[in-house]
Write an enzyme that holds these catalytic residues in place. Structure first.
Site, PDB file in Angstrom:
ATOM      1  N   GLY A  46       0.839  -1.197   0.000  1.00 24.83           N
ATOM      2  CA  GLY A  46       0.000   0.000   0.000  1.00 24.83           C
ATOM      3  C   GLY A  46       0.865   1.236   0.000  1.00 24.83           C
ATOM      4  O   GLY A  46       1.978   1.221   0.544  1.00 24.83           O
ATOM      5  N   GLU A 142      -3.610   3.463   5.162  1.00 25.92           N
ATOM      6  CA  GLU A 142      -3.361   4.431   4.078  1.00 25.92           C
ATOM      7  C   GLU A 142      -4.207   5.692   4.244  1.00 25.92           C
ATOM      8  O   GLU A 142      -3.726   6.801   3.968  1.00 25.92           O
ATOM      9  CB  GLU A 142      -3.621   3.782   2.718  1.00 25.92           C
ATOM     10  CG  GLU A 142      -2.738   2.569   2.401  1.00 25.92           C
ATOM     11  CD  GLU A 142      -1.253   2.803   2.572  1.00 25.92           C
ATOM     12  OE1 GLU A 142      -0.812   3.958   2.465  1.00 25.92           O
ATOM     13  OE2 GLU A 142      -0.524   1.831   2.843  1.00 25.92           O
TER      14      GLU A 142
END
Ligand code: QAP
Ligand code: CO
Length: 178
Positions: A46, A142
C-alpha cells in the site's frame, strides 16, 4: 514510467493533511500509475500520495489474499482509492504493521476489523468497498497517511516513545556510517 521518492519519517510532509481530488483527470491517473510502480519497486502492499510528497487524497493498494500460494503475484488485487471515506466500521483487530515511510520497524496496531469505504473509481464514479482482514487494515493505514498520521502515532505513549528512540538511534547510526 516513473519511480517517485518515498518520504521517510521524520519528514514533516508526512504530518500534512491531503486535499480531496476535485476531478479525476489524466494527471490523477498518471499519479496512480507512478505510485503503483513505486509501491511494487519498494515491495509494498500500500502507498498513499502523502508518502511521495503529493498532498492529494489518493491511495494505491495490492494486498495479497491470505490463502494465496504466490503472495508476490502483482496486480491481482490492485486498487486505487480516490477521496476514500470510511462510512461504517465494526469490531477490532490487531496486526503487526510496517510502513514504507518507516522502513525496518513494525509494531502491533489495533484497528477496526470490518469497514465499508466510499471512494471514487478511475472514471470518477463513486463506489462502495466492503473490506475485512488485511485489506481492511491496509485501507485504514493508508487513509491515516492522507490525514498526516503514521502507525507509530497509534501506539500508546510508552510504546511510541520506545519505537521513536529506536528509529532515531538507527538514523544516527546510518549518518555515522556515511
Ligand atoms: C501498509 O505497508 C500496511 O519496513 C503498507 O522494510 C502495513 O507496504 C498495510 C515495507 C501493515 C497493512 C498492514 C515495510 C517494506 C512495506 C518495511 C507496506 C520494509 C519494507 C510496508
Ligand atoms: Co504507511
Amino acid at each position: 514510467m516513473a519511480f517517485l521518492d518515498i518520504l521517510k519519517y521524520p519528514d514533516p510532509f508526512l504530518k500534512t493533511m491531503a486535499e480531496p481530488v476535485s476531478e479525476v483527470t489524466d494527471e490523477i491517473r498518471t499519479l496512480i500509475r507512478d505510485m503503483t510502480e513505486t509501491m511494487y519497486h519498494a515491495r509494498g502492499i500500500g502507498l498513499a500520495a502523502t508518502q511521495v510528497g503529493v498532498g492529494k487524497r489518493v491511495v494505491v493498494l495490492d494486498v495479497p489474499d491470505p490463502d494465496d500460494e504466490d503472495r508476490r503475484e502483482r496486480g491481482k488485487n490492485l486498487i486505487a482509492l480516490i477521496n476514500p471515506v470510511i462510512k461504517a466500521e465494526h469490531g477490532t483487530t490487531k496486526y503487526e504493521e510496517g510502513c514504507l515511510s518507516v522502513p525496518g520497524f513494525t509494531a502491533d496496531v489495533t484497528r477496526s476489523e470490518v469497514i465499508t469505504v466510499e471512494t471514487l473509481d478511475l472514471e470518477g464514479r463513486p463506489v462502495d468497498i466492503n473490506a475485512d482482514g488485511l485489506f481492511a487494515i491496509a485501507i485504514q493505514h493508508e487513509i491515516d497517511h492522507l490525514n498526516g498520521i503514521l502507525f507509530i502515532d497509534r501506539l500508546s505513549k510508552l510504546k511510541r516513545d520506545i519505537i521513536k528512540r529506536k528509529i532515531r538511534k538507527a538514523l544516527e547510526a546510518e549518518e555515522r556510517a556515511l
